[in-house]
Design a protein around this motif. Structure first.
Motif, PDB file in Angstrom:
ATOM      1  N   LYS A 222       0.850  -1.201   0.000  1.00 26.43           N
ATOM      2  CA  LYS A 222       0.000   0.000   0.000  1.00 26.43           C
ATOM      3  C   LYS A 222       0.875   1.238   0.000  1.00 26.43           C
ATOM      4  CE  LYS A 222      -3.618   2.352   2.634  1.00 26.43           C
ATOM      5  NZ  LYS A 222      -4.420   2.334   3.877  1.00 26.43           N
ATOM      6  N   ILE A 223       0.548   2.176  -0.894  1.00 26.56           N
ATOM      7  CA  ILE A 223       1.303   3.431  -0.972  1.00 26.56           C
ATOM      8  C   ILE A 223       0.559   4.498  -0.191  1.00 26.56           C
ATOM      9  CG2 ILE A 223       2.070   5.275  -2.509  1.00 26.56           C
ATOM     10  CD1 ILE A 223       2.629   3.214  -4.628  1.00 26.56           C
ATOM     11  N   GLU A 224       1.294   5.159   0.691  1.00 28.17           N
ATOM     12  CA  GLU A 224       0.727   6.278   1.449  1.00 28.17           C
ATOM     13  C   GLU A 224       1.341   7.575   0.956  1.00 28.17           C
ATOM     14  OE1 GLU A 224       1.216   5.688   5.615  1.00 28.17           O
ATOM     15  OE2 GLU A 224      -0.722   4.662   5.772  1.00 28.17           O
ATOM     16  N   ILE A 233       6.103  10.197  -1.115  1.00 31.36           N
ATOM     17  CA  ILE A 233       5.192   9.064  -0.995  1.00 31.36           C
ATOM     18  C   ILE A 233       5.954   7.888  -0.412  1.00 31.36           C
ATOM     19  CG2 ILE A 233       3.602   9.776  -2.814  1.00 31.36           C
ATOM     20  CD1 ILE A 233       4.978   7.839  -4.704  1.00 31.36           C
ATOM     21  N   ASN A 234       5.216   7.039   0.299  1.00 30.28           N
ATOM     22  CA  ASN A 234       5.845   5.970   1.057  1.00 30.28           C
ATOM     23  C   ASN A 234       5.084   4.675   0.823  1.00 30.28           C
ATOM     24  OD1 ASN A 234       7.601   4.976   3.302  1.00 30.28           O
ATOM     25  ND2 ASN A 234       5.608   4.648   4.246  1.00 30.28           N
ATOM     26  N   CYS A 235       5.803   3.613   0.570  1.00 29.35           N
ATOM     27  CA  CYS A 235       5.188   2.293   0.429  1.00 29.35           C
ATOM     28  C   CYS A 235       5.380   1.549   1.745  1.00 29.35           C
ATOM     29  CB  CYS A 235       5.803   1.504  -0.720  1.00 29.35           C
ATOM     30  SG  CYS A 235       4.881   0.008  -1.113  1.00 29.35           S
ATOM     31  N   LEU A 236       4.259   1.192   2.363  1.00 23.30           N
ATOM     32  CA  LEU A 236       4.353   0.506   3.644  1.00 23.30           C
ATOM     33  C   LEU A 236       5.127  -0.798   3.470  1.00 23.30           C
ATOM     34  CD1 LEU A 236       0.749   0.996   5.039  1.00 23.30           C
ATOM     35  CD2 LEU A 236       2.783   2.322   5.516  1.00 23.30           C
ATOM     36  N   PRO A 237       6.094  -1.051   4.335  1.00 23.55           N
ATOM     37  CA  PRO A 237       6.911  -2.257   4.172  1.00 23.55           C
ATOM     38  C   PRO A 237       6.091  -3.522   4.386  1.00 23.55           C
ATOM     39  CG  PRO A 237       7.383  -1.169   6.265  1.00 23.55           C
ATOM     40  CD  PRO A 237       6.496  -0.241   5.493  1.00 23.55           C
ATOM     41  N   LEU A 238       6.418  -4.553   3.603  1.00 25.04           N
ATOM     42  CA  LEU A 238       5.752  -5.835   3.774  1.00 25.04           C
ATOM     43  C   LEU A 238       6.276  -6.518   5.040  1.00 25.04           C
ATOM     44  CD1 LEU A 238       5.870  -7.241   0.125  1.00 25.04           C
ATOM     45  CD2 LEU A 238       3.939  -6.183   1.284  1.00 25.04           C
ATOM     46  N   PRO A 239       5.472  -7.408   5.611  1.00 27.56           N
ATOM     47  CA  PRO A 239       5.946  -8.137   6.801  1.00 27.56           C
ATOM     48  C   PRO A 239       6.909  -9.258   6.450  1.00 27.56           C
ATOM     49  CG  PRO A 239       3.727  -8.836   6.224  1.00 27.56           C
ATOM     50  CD  PRO A 239       4.072  -7.716   5.282  1.00 27.56           C
ATOM     51  N   ILE A 240       7.374  -9.273   5.208  1.00 28.26           N
ATOM     52  CA  ILE A 240       8.329 -10.284   4.751  1.00 28.26           C
ATOM     53  C   ILE A 240       9.426  -9.564   3.973  1.00 28.26           C
ATOM     54  CG2 ILE A 240       6.700 -12.205   4.643  1.00 28.26           C
ATOM     55  CD1 ILE A 240       6.199 -11.561   1.735  1.00 28.26           C
ATOM     56  N   PRO A 241      10.620 -10.173   3.840  1.00 33.12           N
ATOM     57  CA  PRO A 241      11.686  -9.509   3.091  1.00 33.12           C
ATOM     58  C   PRO A 241      11.298  -9.360   1.618  1.00 33.12           C
ATOM     59  CG  PRO A 241      12.417 -11.629   3.962  1.00 33.12           C
ATOM     60  CD  PRO A 241      11.037 -11.445   4.425  1.00 33.12           C
ATOM     61  N   ALA A 242      11.697  -8.227   1.027  1.00 31.42           N
ATOM     62  CA  ALA A 242      11.349  -7.985  -0.379  1.00 31.42           C
ATOM     63  C   ALA A 242      12.328  -6.993  -0.987  1.00 31.42           C
ATOM     64  CB  ALA A 242       9.924  -7.452  -0.502  1.00 31.42           C
ATOM     65  N   THR A 257      14.420   1.431  -1.399  1.00 32.36           N
ATOM     66  CA  THR A 257      13.948   2.469  -0.490  1.00 32.36           C
ATOM     67  C   THR A 257      12.431   2.419  -0.462  1.00 32.36           C
ATOM     68  OG1 THR A 257      13.849   4.852  -0.035  1.00 32.36           O
ATOM     69  CG2 THR A 257      13.993   4.193  -2.351  1.00 32.36           C
ATOM     70  N   ASN A 258      11.873   2.688   0.708  1.00 34.11           N
ATOM     71  CA  ASN A 258      10.418   2.635   0.850  1.00 34.11           C
ATOM     72  C   ASN A 258       9.738   3.947   0.466  1.00 34.11           C
ATOM     73  OD1 ASN A 258      11.313   0.411   3.001  1.00 34.11           O
ATOM     74  ND2 ASN A 258       9.225   0.015   2.338  1.00 34.11           N
ATOM     75  N   VAL A 271       3.079   6.342 -10.813  1.00 33.98           N
ATOM     76  CA  VAL A 271       4.315   5.756 -10.299  1.00 33.98           C
ATOM     77  C   VAL A 271       3.946   4.486  -9.535  1.00 33.98           C
ATOM     78  CG1 VAL A 271       6.241   6.088  -8.704  1.00 33.98           C
ATOM     79  CG2 VAL A 271       5.502   7.963 -10.186  1.00 33.98           C
ATOM     80  N   ALA A 272       4.734   3.441  -9.730  1.00 32.13           N
ATOM     81  CA  ALA A 272       4.445   2.162  -9.070  1.00 32.13           C
ATOM     82  C   ALA A 272       5.623   1.729  -8.212  1.00 32.13           C
ATOM     83  CB  ALA A 272       4.132   1.079 -10.099  1.00 32.13           C
ATOM     84  N   CYS A 273       5.298   1.109  -7.088  1.00 34.83           N
ATOM     85  CA  CYS A 273       6.315   0.485  -6.240  1.00 34.83           C
ATOM     86  C   CYS A 273       6.235  -1.020  -6.480  1.00 34.83           C
ATOM     87  CB  CYS A 273       6.065   0.805  -4.766  1.00 34.83           C
ATOM     88  SG  CYS A 273       7.293   0.078  -3.669  1.00 34.83           S
ATOM     89  N   VAL A 274       7.316  -1.599  -7.010  1.00 30.29           N
ATOM     90  CA  VAL A 274       7.347  -3.025  -7.336  1.00 30.29           C
ATOM     91  C   VAL A 274       8.169  -3.743  -6.271  1.00 30.29           C
ATOM     92  CG1 VAL A 274       7.998  -4.743  -9.046  1.00 30.29           C
ATOM     93  CG2 VAL A 274       7.155  -2.506  -9.789  1.00 30.29           C
ATOM     94  N   MET A 275       7.609  -4.802  -5.729  1.00 30.20           N
ATOM     95  CA  MET A 275       8.293  -5.563  -4.680  1.00 30.20           C
ATOM     96  C   MET A 275       8.375  -7.029  -5.074  1.00 30.20           C
ATOM     97  SD  MET A 275       6.669  -4.066  -1.171  1.00 30.20           S
ATOM     98  CE  MET A 275       6.922  -2.367  -0.673  1.00 30.20           C
ATOM     99  N   GLN A 276       9.543  -7.596  -4.868  1.00 30.76           N
ATOM    100  CA  GLN A 276       9.683  -9.033  -5.081  1.00 30.76           C
ATOM    101  C   GLN A 276      10.070  -9.683  -3.755  1.00 30.76           C
ATOM    102  OE1 GLN A 276      12.823 -10.697  -7.565  1.00 30.76           O
ATOM    103  NE2 GLN A 276      11.376 -12.264  -8.271  1.00 30.76           N
ATOM    104  N   PRO A 277       9.103 -10.346  -3.093  1.00 28.36           N
ATOM    105  CA  PRO A 277       9.416 -11.021  -1.830  1.00 28.36           C
ATOM    106  C   PRO A 277      10.397 -12.168  -2.071  1.00 28.36           C
ATOM    107  CG  PRO A 277       7.037 -10.743  -2.119  1.00 28.36           C
ATOM    108  CD  PRO A 277       7.682 -10.408  -3.427  1.00 28.36           C
ATOM    109  N   TYR A 278      11.196 -12.479  -1.042  1.00 31.60           N
ATOM    110  CA  TYR A 278      12.133 -13.594  -1.132  1.00 31.60           C
ATOM    111  C   TYR A 278      12.277 -14.236   0.245  1.00 31.60           C
ATOM    112  CZ  TYR A 278      15.420 -10.178   0.828  1.00 31.60           C
ATOM    113  OH  TYR A 278      16.023  -9.241   1.618  1.00 31.60           O
ATOM    114  N   CYS A 279      12.818 -15.420   0.263  1.00 30.31           N
ATOM    115  CA  CYS A 279      13.029 -16.115   1.526  1.00 30.31           C
ATOM    116  C   CYS A 279      14.177 -15.467   2.288  1.00 30.31           C
ATOM    117  CB  CYS A 279      13.342 -17.596   1.290  1.00 30.31           C
ATOM    118  SG  CYS A 279      11.894 -18.570   0.891  1.00 30.31           S
TER     119      CYS A 279
END
Length: 607
Positions: A222-224, A233-242, A257-258, A271-279
């Motif tokens: 979610k972008i705030e 603008i700020n993209c709320l960090p995911l609860p998993i690494p990304a 950067t968030n 503008v889009a914030c793209v995240m790729q989660p990883y283990c």
């Protein structure tokens, strides 16, 4: 049973050795679980490690049954559809069924067992899973079974024991349009046939790539912030690494950067914030990319800042505000002052503020209240910015109670009513006192009350001279008292003309009280006046008529009603008691995400 354990959100280590756990039915979600030990349980001998990973749903797992997870185990677990893990959590046997396709087929068969029986009984040839179809470049998911009751759900992080969130009902209940809001989510359709509920599921999350790994549970970034030129603008960090990247069309704006600052180059684009989660313990496993996009970036709108209230706000002391407005070409900005008993309470309008002078003088009616300045910046070309609110840190303090401009209002005649009036300042007035004095000789107001004066009345704002006082003089001593019993210096006023002898006026029927909003009726057409220290004989002419409805701005003033033979005094004008008449709460549906409306009818209340 694993279902007896609460879903601890921060649990990292869990040992359940030597129990009788044979499956993962109703297993809770431990989002940060790193290590679990199920040795010497029935489940250990029949459930392979990769199915345990898929069923537990934590991508922080690094060790199961003392076995350190390898890249191959991760890959084998996350190549599976999340539907497999869901089926096992619903009670499917955790034994291995072979490759990805057979595992998925087994999951679908388990989850649609009741539907299979219905299809066989009625000899139907209808698919038992949801399929995405295309029509005119639009994609849809259709429920293949006709039903009067169809509901759609998307897969979500478990909450209160449920992994599904109900979607808003589409226009056609049997057809769900595929939108970005359900991307990378499994979809479930519930429907009722012959009073029995059945379910269908998609095989994979919507839009998953063939070679992508699937997260056990979907996450939605979610972008705030306001997508406006010059804004952060700020993209709320995911609860998993990304891994994070900000993109515009095909250009990369920033990485890792968030938050980013929007510039003029992004105006009229998204503008889009793209995240790729990883283990966390093996970044060789990267999941399907998820993203959140802003609305179209707007050009800069005026912004105002830098406004502060003084630390101490005192009644009648002028507040001069300083402000910074960007860009510096202000037009007719809309500015007002509001007040509230507490910073989190309801705010009521006080007064407008001139954007050129930018000053405000708090009055007694603001004492005890917090203030806020409401500022809607407007540029000289008419472009309006967002309304900003600037709050005081303290309440308005009263000054010492004080009377100024004392006066004896009315006609100084025998048997005609007189009223002691003055302009009050110093908070909210309390029980102010009035003492009346009489003398046969002129009274020097500068000397104040002396022993030679005869006290003829006390604690009353009204006084009617008797016939014996003809040709004498009256004076009044007014003492201001605040509502918290603080006394101010008294002031003294004396008539400089003697009381003339006259026949008593003929009284006529008038209301006993003057209350805001309540119509006052008189038996004939009269002159209606309101007390004012600078008015003629202490009154200002208001109107001629047989009715009068007091207004809020006249609270505290005295009403004088005069006809050819009578002279009546009523007041002071009081606020009406606020009354709520009815309250009605309505909603289209009594469900989460639907709006409820409150309708209130009232008398003498501010909105």
């Amino acid at each position: 049973s694993l279902s007896h354990i609460p879903p601890f959100p921060n649990l990292r280590f869990l040992s359940l050795k030597k129990n009788k756990i044979s499956d993962f039915k109703n297993a809770p979600y431990f989002p940060r679980l790193e290590t679990i030990n199920l040795l010497e349980n029935p489940i250990t001998g029949k459930c392979p490690i990769h199915l345990m990973v898929a069923s537990l749903g934590s991508i922080y797992l690094k060790k199961i049954n003392n076995t350190k997870l390898t890249l191959d185990l991760y890959a084998k677990a996350y190549e599976l559809s999340p539907l497999v893990g869901y089926a096992i959590r619903r009670g499917r046997s955790p034994v291995s069924h072979g490759n990805d396709n057979t595992e998925l087929l087994s999951a679908q068969e388990f989850l649609t067992t009741k539907l299979t029986s219905y299809i066989r009984k009625n000899r139907l040839k209808i698919p038992k899973k949801l399929i995405i179809e295309e029509n005119n470049n639009n994609h849809y998911i259709t429920c293949p079974f006709p039903s009067q009751s169809i509901k759609w759900y998307c897969h979500a992080i478990p909450e209160k024991g449920s992994e599904w969130i109900e979607l808003p009902a589409p226009k056609n209940p049997g057809v769900l349009p595929v939108t970005m809001s359900i991307r990378l989510r499994l979809i479930k359709c519930d429907f009722i046939i012959d009073k029995k509920k059945y379910s269908l599921y998609t095989d994979y999350p919507i839009g998953k790539g063939k070679k992508d790994y699937s997260l056990p549970y979907p996450f939605q970034p979610k972008i705030e912030g306001n997508p406006t030129e010059g804004s952060l603008i700020n993209c709320l960090p995911l609860p998993i690494p990304a891994h994070i990247a900000w993109i515009k069309e095909n250009a990369t704006l920033a990485k890792n950067t968030n938050q980013i600052l929007l510039t003029s180059k992004e105006v009229n684009q998204s503008v889009a914030c793209v995240m790729q989660p990883y283990c966390k313990f093996n970044d060789g496993i990267g999941f399907s990319t998820i993203f959140a996009a802003t609305d179209i970036v707007r050009p800069v709108y005026p912004v105002v800042s830098g406004i502060t209230f003084p630390e101490t706000i005192i009644e009648d002391e002028v507040i001069k505000f300083e402000r910074f407005i960007y860009p510096d070409r202000e037009g007719k900005s809309i500015i007002s002052v509001e007040k509230s008993f507490s910073p989190s309470g309801e705010w009521g309008f006080v007064d407008d503020v001139d954007c050129k002078k930018l000053t405000f003088r708090p009055k007694g009616t603001e004492v005890g209240y917090y203030l806020r300045l409401t500022y809607k910046p407007v540029l000289d070309d008419g472009i309006e910015g967002e309304t900003r609110y600037f709050y005081s840190q303290s309440q308005v303090l009263p000054t010492v109670p004080k009377f100024s401009n004392p006066f004896i209002a009315g006609v100084p005649k025998t048997c005609y009513p007189l009223v002691a009036i003055a302009d009050y300042s110093g908070g909210v007035p309390g029980n102010c006192t009035c003492e009346w004095f009489f003398s046969k000789r002129p009274i020097d107001a500068k000397k104040g009350p002396s022993q030679r004066l005869q006290k003829v009345a006390r604690n009353t704002q009204y006084f009617t001279p008797t016939e014996e006082m003809a040709e004498g003089y009256l004076a009044v001593l007014l003492t201001p008292v605040r509502n918290d019993e603080v006394y101010g210096d008294p002031c003294f006023f004396a008539l400089d003309t003697p009381i003339s002898l006259d026949d008593p006026p003929k009284p006529f029927e008038v209301p006993k009280e003057a209350i805001v909003g309540t119509k006052m009726k008189f038996p004939c057409v009269c002159d209606i006046l309101l007390s004012k220290t600078t008015g003629f004989c202490g009154f200002d002419f208001l109107k001629t008529g047989s009715t009068y409805t007091p207004r809020e701005k006249h609270v505290g003033r005295i009403v004088r009603v005069v006809n050819e033979t009578g002279d009546m005094i009523i007041g002071p004008i009081k606020l009406a008691k606020p009354v709520v008449l009815t309250v009605k709460v309505t909603a289209e549906k009594w469900q989460v995400s639907y709006v409820a409306s409150i309708q209130v009818t009232h008398k003498s209340c501010k909105p």
